[in-house]
Design a protein around this motif. Structure first.
Motif, PDB file in Angstrom:
ATOM      1  N   MET A  81       0.755  -1.224  -0.114  1.00 16.77           N
ATOM      2  CA  MET A  81       0.063  -0.049   0.232  1.00 16.77           C
ATOM      3  C   MET A  81       0.753   1.180  -0.146  1.00 16.77           C
ATOM      4  SD  MET A  81      -3.042   1.222   2.424  1.00 16.77           S
ATOM      5  CE  MET A  81      -4.381  -0.191   1.915  1.00 16.77           C
ATOM      6  N   ARG A  82       2.096   1.340   0.655  1.00  9.11           N
ATOM      7  CA  ARG A  82       2.765   2.574   0.650  1.00  9.11           C
ATOM      8  C   ARG A  82       3.546   2.698  -0.664  1.00  9.11           C
ATOM      9  NH1 ARG A  82       7.294  -0.115   4.863  1.00  9.11           N
ATOM     10  NH2 ARG A  82       8.260  -1.606   3.461  1.00  9.11           N
ATOM     11  N   ASN A  83       3.811   1.838  -1.515  1.00 11.53           N
ATOM     12  CA  ASN A  83       4.133   2.030  -2.720  1.00 11.53           C
ATOM     13  C   ASN A  83       3.006   2.754  -3.588  1.00 11.53           C
ATOM     14  OD1 ASN A  83       6.737   0.864  -2.291  1.00 11.53           O
ATOM     15  ND2 ASN A  83       6.070  -1.116  -2.993  1.00 11.53           N
ATOM     16  N   ALA A  84       1.881   2.367  -3.472  1.00  7.05           N
ATOM     17  CA  ALA A  84       0.907   2.913  -4.165  1.00  7.05           C
ATOM     18  C   ALA A  84       0.520   4.291  -3.645  1.00  7.05           C
ATOM     19  CB  ALA A  84      -0.609   2.091  -4.002  1.00  7.05           C
ATOM     20  N   PHE A  85       0.730   4.448  -2.380  1.00 10.94           N
ATOM     21  CA  PHE A  85       0.752   5.780  -1.887  1.00 10.94           C
ATOM     22  C   PHE A  85       1.810   6.766  -2.698  1.00 10.94           C
ATOM     23  CE2 PHE A  85       2.704   8.771   1.241  1.00 10.94           C
ATOM     24  CZ  PHE A  85       1.623   9.525   1.463  1.00 10.94           C
ATOM     25  N   LYS A 127       3.221   6.470  -5.436  1.00  5.96           N
ATOM     26  CA  LYS A 127       2.685   6.920  -6.720  1.00  5.96           C
ATOM     27  C   LYS A 127       1.516   7.872  -6.716  1.00  5.96           C
ATOM     28  CE  LYS A 127       4.105   2.500  -8.675  1.00  5.96           C
ATOM     29  NZ  LYS A 127       3.551   1.005  -9.119  1.00  5.96           N
ATOM     30  N   GLU A 128       0.596   7.964  -5.847  1.00  7.72           N
ATOM     31  CA  GLU A 128      -0.576   8.686  -5.603  1.00  7.72           C
ATOM     32  C   GLU A 128      -0.184  10.183  -5.350  1.00  7.72           C
ATOM     33  OE1 GLU A 128      -4.354  10.359  -6.004  1.00  7.72           O
ATOM     34  OE2 GLU A 128      -3.346   8.393  -7.043  1.00  7.72           O
ATOM     35  N   VAL A 129       0.855  10.281  -4.421  1.00  7.36           N
ATOM     36  CA  VAL A 129       1.579  11.658  -4.002  1.00  7.36           C
ATOM     37  C   VAL A 129       2.174  12.320  -5.196  1.00  7.36           C
ATOM     38  CG1 VAL A 129       3.075  12.877  -2.700  1.00  7.36           C
ATOM     39  CG2 VAL A 129       1.623  10.913  -1.533  1.00  7.36           C
ATOM     40  N   THR A 130       2.736  11.559  -5.990  1.00  4.44           N
ATOM     41  CA  THR A 130       3.355  11.956  -7.176  1.00  4.44           C
ATOM     42  C   THR A 130       2.688  12.397  -8.172  1.00  4.44           C
ATOM     43  OG1 THR A 130       5.336  10.038  -6.970  1.00  4.44           O
ATOM     44  CG2 THR A 130       5.272  11.274  -8.966  1.00  4.44           C
ATOM     45  N   ARG A 131       1.533  11.692  -8.618  1.00  3.30           N
ATOM     46  CA  ARG A 131       0.210  12.123  -9.166  1.00  3.30           C
ATOM     47  C   ARG A 131      -0.138  13.471  -8.672  1.00  3.30           C
ATOM     48  NH1 ARG A 131      -0.891   6.414 -10.069  1.00  3.30           N
ATOM     49  NH2 ARG A 131      -2.322   6.362  -8.196  1.00  3.30           N
ATOM     50  N   LEU A 171       5.032  17.123   0.471  1.00  2.76           N
ATOM     51  CA  LEU A 171       5.299  15.764   1.204  1.00  2.76           C
ATOM     52  C   LEU A 171       6.162  16.194   2.183  1.00  2.76           C
ATOM     53  CD1 LEU A 171       4.136  12.854   1.977  1.00  2.76           C
ATOM     54  CD2 LEU A 171       6.196  12.314   0.109  1.00  2.76           C
ATOM     55  N   LEU A 172       5.728  15.794   3.583  1.00  9.94           N
ATOM     56  CA  LEU A 172       6.852  16.116   4.726  1.00  9.94           C
ATOM     57  C   LEU A 172       7.112  14.782   5.166  1.00  9.94           C
ATOM     58  CD1 LEU A 172       5.343  18.972   4.309  1.00  9.94           C
ATOM     59  CD2 LEU A 172       5.885  19.231   6.610  1.00  9.94           C
ATOM     60  N   SER A 173       8.080  14.188   5.343  1.00 15.51           N
ATOM     61  CA  SER A 173       8.560  13.066   5.967  1.00 15.51           C
ATOM     62  C   SER A 173       9.180  13.103   7.200  1.00 15.51           C
ATOM     63  CB  SER A 173       9.331  12.149   4.980  1.00 15.51           C
ATOM     64  OG  SER A 173      10.020  10.911   5.320  1.00 15.51           O
ATOM     65  N   GLY A 174       8.928  12.112   7.991  1.00 18.49           N
ATOM     66  CA  GLY A 174       9.650  12.145   9.236  1.00 18.49           C
ATOM     67  C   GLY A 174      10.864  11.201   9.017  1.00 18.49           C
ATOM     68  N   ASP A 175      11.837  11.406   8.288  1.00 17.14           N
ATOM     69  CA  ASP A 175      13.043  10.613   7.775  1.00 17.14           C
ATOM     70  C   ASP A 175      12.686   9.100   7.550  1.00 17.14           C
ATOM     71  OD1 ASP A 175      15.941  10.938   7.776  1.00 17.14           O
ATOM     72  OD2 ASP A 175      16.214   9.935   9.803  1.00 17.14           O
ATOM     73  N   ILE A 176      11.739   8.923   6.826  1.00 17.58           N
ATOM     74  CA  ILE A 176      11.393   7.815   6.205  1.00 17.58           C
ATOM     75  C   ILE A 176      11.040   7.719   4.846  1.00 17.58           C
ATOM     76  CG2 ILE A 176      10.946   6.706   8.488  1.00 17.58           C
ATOM     77  CD1 ILE A 176       8.000   6.294   7.432  1.00 17.58           C
ATOM     78  N   GLY A 177      10.976   6.679   4.021  1.00 16.96           N
ATOM     79  CA  GLY A 177      10.936   6.831   2.613  1.00 16.96           C
ATOM     80  C   GLY A 177      11.626   7.376   1.803  1.00 16.96           C
ATOM     81  N   ASN A 178      13.026   7.757   2.095  1.00 19.82           N
ATOM     82  CA  ASN A 178      13.365   8.782   1.074  1.00 19.82           C
ATOM     83  C   ASN A 178      13.763   8.163  -0.369  1.00 19.82           C
ATOM     84  OD1 ASN A 178      14.256  10.718   3.009  1.00 19.82           O
ATOM     85  ND2 ASN A 178      15.453   9.651   4.035  1.00 19.82           N
ATOM     86  N   ASN A 179      14.015   6.799  -0.506  1.00 19.91           N
ATOM     87  CA  ASN A 179      14.126   6.327  -1.480  1.00 19.91           C
ATOM     88  C   ASN A 179      12.647   6.074  -2.153  1.00 19.91           C
ATOM     89  OD1 ASN A 179      16.969   6.032  -1.701  1.00 19.91           O
ATOM     90  ND2 ASN A 179      16.855   4.259  -0.568  1.00 19.91           N
ATOM     91  N   LEU A 180      11.615   5.869  -1.322  1.00 22.11           N
ATOM     92  CA  LEU A 180      10.354   5.450  -1.956  1.00 22.11           C
ATOM     93  C   LEU A 180       9.743   6.767  -2.545  1.00 22.11           C
ATOM     94  CD1 LEU A 180       7.617   3.765  -1.672  1.00 22.11           C
ATOM     95  CD2 LEU A 180       7.141   4.810   0.565  1.00 22.11           C
ATOM     96  N   PHE A 181      10.232   7.823  -2.203  1.00 20.72           N
ATOM     97  CA  PHE A 181       9.569   9.182  -2.958  1.00 20.72           C
ATOM     98  C   PHE A 181      10.325   9.834  -3.853  1.00 20.72           C
ATOM     99  CE2 PHE A 181       7.751   8.916   1.593  1.00 20.72           C
ATOM    100  CZ  PHE A 181       6.367   8.558   0.987  1.00 20.72           C
ATOM    101  N   GLU A 182      10.989   9.108  -4.520  1.00 22.19           N
ATOM    102  CA  GLU A 182      12.201   9.747  -5.696  1.00 22.19           C
ATOM    103  C   GLU A 182      11.090  10.196  -6.880  1.00 22.19           C
ATOM    104  OE1 GLU A 182      15.263   9.932  -6.072  1.00 22.19           O
ATOM    105  OE2 GLU A 182      15.513   9.256  -3.977  1.00 22.19           O
ATOM    106  N   GLY A 183       9.921   9.537  -7.162  1.00 19.33           N
ATOM    107  CA  GLY A 183       9.332  10.253  -7.969  1.00 19.33           C
ATOM    108  C   GLY A 183       8.606  11.538  -7.722  1.00 19.33           C
TER     109      GLY A 183
END
Length: 305
Positions: free
Chosen positions: A1-5, A7-11, A21-33
């Protein structure tokens, strides 16, 4: 689900310059898009979640549409005061996303369990609370939250959750989604435990019961219209959630039932009022809390006599 999330944030960021998008120091690679859309659309706030909520509140009141993301207990219980005062008091349109809902991080112990988040955030004025069951409901929740002019919380899973719906759903804030029709027992479900609920339904069908399954992607506001229109026709209402039995979907349905006549009994299936002091994976933890399909079905059959 987080991968789909991601992608949706990127869209959403590609279509709306206000989205950050504000991250609490996680998902840095996840949010390359998201970063490729533009550096202004992503901000790593570090392991300082309370401060991250304050930053998001300031952004929202300056015309931006921030989305706050980290592991569920760290974006809710750790910064509850900031959510209450900075977001809800000001009706700031910030989307809080908690990943790893319920017992998704069971193997990391109670610090990473998220079994109170729906309850505490549901108490706050102006807060909308979502618990999607799959990626399609998650996408619908994201878009509904972005269009909503106020704070919202979306608890999502971790990874590997199966699709429940065949495609895009017409998600409306405060409206339940019927997954399966039935007339004996109604399973009222929130979140990623939906596959377990469908397995419960299959077991009950083998016992000759007709089982309705309904998803409640919005826990607050609750779809009381659906409950009032359909509840009286069932022998038993059963809430199923990967959350404590106090204050979540079960609590919301029980509060509704307290003021209604001629409603069948309500059985709450959720975690006990305790911390889990043993370590295991999500399925193991669910079983200990009587949230496996066979144990939920046995509890329902016992309740029905």
């Amino acid at each position: 689900m987080r991968n789909a999330f991601a992608k949706e944030v990127t869209r959403l960021a590609s279509a709306d310059e206000r989205v950050v998008l504000l991250s609490g120091d996680i998902g840095n690679n996840l949010f390359e898009g998201v970063k490729k859309v533009g550096s202004r659309h992503f901000l790593n706030c570090g392991i300082a979640e309370a401060n991250m909520i304050g930053v998001a509140a300031g952004m929202a009141m300056s015309g931006l549409r921030p989305i706050v993301y980290t592991i569920a207990p760290f974006t809710t219980t750790r910064c509850f005061e900031q959510i209450r005062v900075d977001l809800c008091y000001h009706e700031a349109p910030v989307i809080i996303v908690g990943t790893g809902a319920g017992l998704s991080y069971a193997e990391l112990g109670p610090t990473h369990h998220s079994l109170e988040d729906l309850a505490i955030l549901r108490t706050l004025p102006n807060m909308t609370v979502f618990a999607p069951c799959d990626i399609w409901e998650m996408v619908g929740c994201m878009r509904a939250a972005l269009a909503h002019n106020g704070p919202s919380y979306i608890r999502i899973g971790k990874k590997g959750e199966p699709d429940i719906h065949p495609g895009k759903v017409d998600l409306v804030i405060g409206r339940a989604i019927e997954v399966q029709e039935g007339h004996d027992v109604a399973l009222l479900v929130s979140g990623t435990i939906m596959p377990v609920a469908l397995a419960v339904s299959a077991i009950l069908k083998e016992q000759g019961l007709s089982v309705a399954v309904t998803s409640f992607p919005t826990v607050k506001p609750l779809d009381t219209d659906y409950l009032e229109q359909t509840a009286s026709g069932f022998r038993l209402l059963v809430t199923i959630e990967e959350h404590g039995r106090i204050g979540g979907l079960g609590g919301a349905v029980s509060e509704w039932r307290a003021g209604i006549r001629n409603v069948p009994p309500v059985l709450l299936c959720g975690t006990r009022d305790e911390f889990l002091h043993v370590i295991g994976d999500q399925d193991y933890a669910r079983s200990l809390y009587m949230l496996s399909a066979d144990k939920i079905a046995a509890t329902i059959l016992e309740k029905l006599g």
